[in-house]
Design a protein around this motif. Structure first.
Motif, PDB file in Angstrom:
ATOM      1  N   UNK A 162       0.844  -1.189   0.000  1.00  0.00           N
ATOM      2  CA  UNK A 162       0.000   0.000   0.000  1.00  0.00           C
ATOM      3  C   UNK A 162       0.884   1.245   0.000  1.00  0.00           C
ATOM      4  N   UNK A 163       0.370   2.326  -0.536  1.00  0.00           N
ATOM      5  CA  UNK A 163       1.077   3.595  -0.441  1.00  0.00           C
ATOM      6  C   UNK A 163       0.931   4.140   0.969  1.00  0.00           C
ATOM      7  N   UNK A 164       1.736   5.151   1.299  1.00  0.00           N
ATOM      8  CA  UNK A 164       1.630   5.782   2.620  1.00  0.00           C
ATOM      9  C   UNK A 164       0.223   6.321   2.822  1.00  0.00           C
ATOM     10  N   UNK A 171      -5.554   2.955   8.506  1.00  0.00           N
ATOM     11  CA  UNK A 171      -5.328   3.003   9.948  1.00  0.00           C
ATOM     12  C   UNK A 171      -5.919   4.246  10.606  1.00  0.00           C
ATOM     13  N   UNK A 172      -6.489   5.107   9.788  1.00  0.00           N
ATOM     14  CA  UNK A 172      -7.090   6.356  10.288  1.00  0.00           C
ATOM     15  C   UNK A 172      -6.057   7.214  11.002  1.00  0.00           C
ATOM     16  N   UNK A 173      -4.908   7.343  10.338  1.00  0.00           N
ATOM     17  CA  UNK A 173      -3.821   8.176  10.850  1.00  0.00           C
ATOM     18  C   UNK A 173      -3.441   9.197   9.793  1.00  0.00           C
ATOM     19  N   UNK A 174      -2.678  10.192  10.184  1.00  0.00           N
ATOM     20  CA  UNK A 174      -2.181  11.148   9.205  1.00  0.00           C
ATOM     21  C   UNK A 174      -1.013  10.521   8.448  1.00  0.00           C
ATOM     22  N   UNK A 175      -0.757  11.018   7.242  1.00  0.00           N
ATOM     23  CA  UNK A 175       0.357  10.487   6.463  1.00  0.00           C
ATOM     24  C   UNK A 175       1.682  10.757   7.170  1.00  0.00           C
TER      25      UNK A 175
END
Length: 207
Positions: A162-164, A171-175
């Motif tokens: 997967x890409x970042x 994961x519901x996180x910021x890049x």
């Protein structure tokens, strides 16, 4: 006067397996199935209401894989006296680590015999841990994992190429947070890039 039966909650998303487990456990003296659930929300809701002695929790429940760990963590908060026993289709070191970190008292695979399962439920009810023998041996032989649970989770998603941005969305996180986790994981494994970090972590049974 005989002691009251051990109350058991079954959290399993497949109705066929859930019903089979209910019928199986109900046939053993001293055990009483007081609730069943097919999703995370149902498991937490029913578990909080009935507060069973033991919660038998499938590792992979909808809406996300390995969400049985979320059930364990939630039940430990809402019903601290409930002992959680994870059931999984696979012997996964990372899943065992995550389950124990969330507060589970045991981890068994689904090829466990009925007799072993019942014995494990009774043992877990006393607060004693129960871990699949083969999985425990893998953990014992593995090198210590230097990665945090978050870094392990990011590498597991990176294993799927997967890409970042994809990982962050999943994961519901910021890049930026995902990049930080990847950077730390690469440094800790001594890898040159995230794909090499994934291979190295997998070879050590950290994933």
């Amino acid at each position: 006067m005989s002691e009251p039966p051990l109350s058991v909650l079954i959290a399993e998303d497949q109705s066929l397996i859930r019903n089979a487990l209910k019928e199986l456990l109900s046939g053993y003296p001293g055990l009483e199935v007081v609730g069943t659930a097919g999703t995370i929300e149902e498991a937490v809701s029913v578990g909080s209401a009935v507060r069973p002695h033991v919660a038998l929790v499938d590792l992979q429940m909808p809406p996300q894989p390995s969400s049985g760990v979320e059930v364990v963590a939630a039940l430990r908060r809402r019903s601290p006296a409930t002992r959680c026993l994870i059931l999984s289709a696979f012997r996964e070191p990372h899943a065992l680590r995550a389950a124990l970190a969330a507060g589970a008292c045991g981890y068994l695979v689904k090829d466990t015999s009925p007799t072993e399962l019942v014995a494990a439920i009774r043992q877990v009810a006393t607060g004693e841990p129960v871990i699949d023998d083969k999985l425990a041996a893998r953990i014992a032989l593995a090198a210590p994992c230097p990665l945090t649970p978050q870094e392990v989770a990011v590498l597991r998603h990176a294993r799927d190429f997967l890409t970042v941005a994809d990982i962050a969305r999943t994961m519901r996180l910021s890049t930026g947070t995902v990049r930080n986790y990847l950077t730390r994981a690469i440094r800790k494994t001594g890898a040159r890039n995230r794909h090499e970090a994934v291979r190295m972590a997998a070879s050590h049974d950290w994933l």
